[in-house]
Scaffold this active site. Structure first.
Site, PDB file in Angstrom:
ATOM      1  N   ASP A 243      -1.784  17.420 -33.726  1.00  0.00           N
ATOM      2  CA  ASP A 243      -1.280  16.127 -33.241  1.00  0.00           C
ATOM      3  C   ASP A 243      -1.795  15.851 -31.828  1.00  0.00           C
ATOM      4  OD1 ASP A 243       0.090  13.753 -33.041  1.00  0.00           O
ATOM      5  OD2 ASP A 243       2.076  14.658 -32.812  1.00  0.00           O
TER       6      ASP A 243
ATOM      7  N   HIS B 129      -0.246  10.927 -33.508  1.00  0.00           N
ATOM      8  CA  HIS B 129       0.710  10.067 -34.217  1.00  0.00           C
ATOM      9  C   HIS B 129       0.972   8.769 -33.470  1.00  0.00           C
ATOM     10  CE1 HIS B 129       3.991  12.037 -31.723  1.00  0.00           C
ATOM     11  NE2 HIS B 129       4.465  10.811 -31.784  1.00  0.00           N
TER      12      HIS B 129
ATOM     13  N   GLN C  10      12.074  10.321 -28.204  1.00  0.00           N
ATOM     14  CA  GLN C  10      11.323   9.116 -28.533  1.00  0.00           C
ATOM     15  C   GLN C  10      10.943   8.353 -27.272  1.00  0.00           C
ATOM     16  OE1 GLN C  10      14.392   9.586 -30.034  1.00  0.00           O
ATOM     17  NE2 GLN C  10      13.819  10.050 -32.137  1.00  0.00           N
ATOM     18  N   GLY C  11       9.725   7.833 -27.279  1.00  0.00           N
ATOM     19  CA  GLY C  11       9.193   7.145 -26.121  1.00  0.00           C
ATOM     20  C   GLY C  11       8.404   8.068 -25.221  1.00  0.00           C
ATOM     21  N   ASP C  12       8.549   9.387 -25.426  1.00  0.00           N
ATOM     22  CA  ASP C  12       7.832  10.367 -24.621  1.00  0.00           C
ATOM     23  C   ASP C  12       6.614  10.938 -25.343  1.00  0.00           C
ATOM     24  OD1 ASP C  12       9.679  10.217 -22.461  1.00  0.00           O
ATOM     25  OD2 ASP C  12      11.061  11.475 -23.586  1.00  0.00           O
ATOM     26  N   SER C  13       6.450  10.622 -26.627  1.00  0.00           N
ATOM     27  CA  SER C  13       5.329  11.119 -27.414  1.00  0.00           C
ATOM     28  C   SER C  13       4.011  10.929 -26.678  1.00  0.00           C
ATOM     29  CB  SER C  13       5.234  10.366 -28.737  1.00  0.00           C
ATOM     30  OG  SER C  13       6.006  10.967 -29.720  1.00  0.00           O
TER      31      SER C  13
END
Length: 277
Positions: free
Chosen positions: A137, A92, A228-231
């Site tokens: 993913d 993603h 968020q930001g760690d994906s």
């Protein structure tokens, strides 16, 4: 990492897009947003709630396999060094983007300085990735030039089996640190969590039910999570990569652990595609 959150009227995202634990940081936004923002950067809104929740600042020497995946010079996702030319991340993180705007920064505690910045030559998303179900993913990135390994730049092995329920693990990244913040921490953060196997994560003990599918593994701690930001970043247990930060309902929310791509499931896919990309 995808997460359910409230999105401001400045940007319309689908429910599926809003669940992923990644942060899109834009250099140019038509809306004026409050908060402290790193120079040249504006996040989507002040409601993201994304962060390594309950985490601790650390240095890259403790997580030398960690990289920052950047779009047009801004941090967007994490990634993990598989070998000197290949980075493992989340599918993603690589939707609707061209290689020309992608870079990785490796070997630095800070996403915005130090280490080495390398262009992306190519990337490959898992052919079965489904943005609606978050299945498969996982993705790999081929760098334009090889990384030079050192104490701050190292690869990490891929898990051959999924850790058992309750196994200790750690997750690291540069996601924002508290709900309502518009600023990314410049320094790498990490948090210790415990593995929750897929069958238990999909049971009535938690709130996901059948949304947690084969190829996923969960992890959580009390008040601790990725966001968020760690994906795309690494979930590590027993000295190997066991998960890739993927999605979740909220961050550190009761009964909703973080959900990761289960690396043991995708080990063959990573190995085969790393040799052919």
């Amino acid at each position: 990492m995808l997460t359910i959150l409230h999105i401001s009227s400045c940007l319309q995202l689908s429910r599926e897009e809003a669940m992923l634990k990644f942060v899109v940081v834009l250099s140019f936004v038509a809306c004026a947003l409050a908060g402290t923002i790193p120079e040249g950067m504006v996040s989507l809104n002040d409601d993201l709630g994304g962060r390594i929740v309950g985490g601790t600042p650390t240095s890259i020497s403790s997580f030398p396999w960690q990289v920052s995946l950047q779009r047009s010079g801004s941090h967007s996702c994490g990634g993990t060094i598989y070998n000197s030319r290949i980075i493992v991340t989340a599918a993603h993180c690589l939707q609707s983007v061209s290689t020309s705007v992608l870079r990785i920064r490796a070997g630095s505690t800070y996403w915005n300085s130090g280490g080495v910045v390398i262009s992306v030559a190519a990337f490959r998303n898992h052919e079965g990735y489904n943005s609606a179900t978050h299945a498969n993913d996982i993705a790999i990135i081929k760098l334009a030039s090889s990384l030079s390994f050192s104490s701050n730049v190292r690869s990490i092995g891929l898990a051959t089996s999924t850790p058992g329920n309750g196994a200790s693990a750690s997750v690291s990244g540069w996601g924002t640190q508290k709900s309502g913040s518009n600023s990314l921490p410049s320094q790498l953060q990490y948090v210790n969590v415990s593995i929750i196997d897929r069958s238990k994560c999909a049971s009535s003990a938690y709130g996901y039910g059948s949304v947690v599918r084969a190829g996923m593994v969960c992890a959580a701690g009390s008040g601790k999570d990725s966001c968020q930001g760690d994906s795309g970043g690494p979930l590590v247990s027993g000295g190997v990569l066991v998960g890739v930060v993927s999605w979740g309902y909220g961050c550190a929310a009761a009964r909703y652990p973080g959900v990761y791509a289960d690396v043991a499931t995708y080990r063959s896919w990573v190995v085969n595609n790393a040799n052919s990309i």
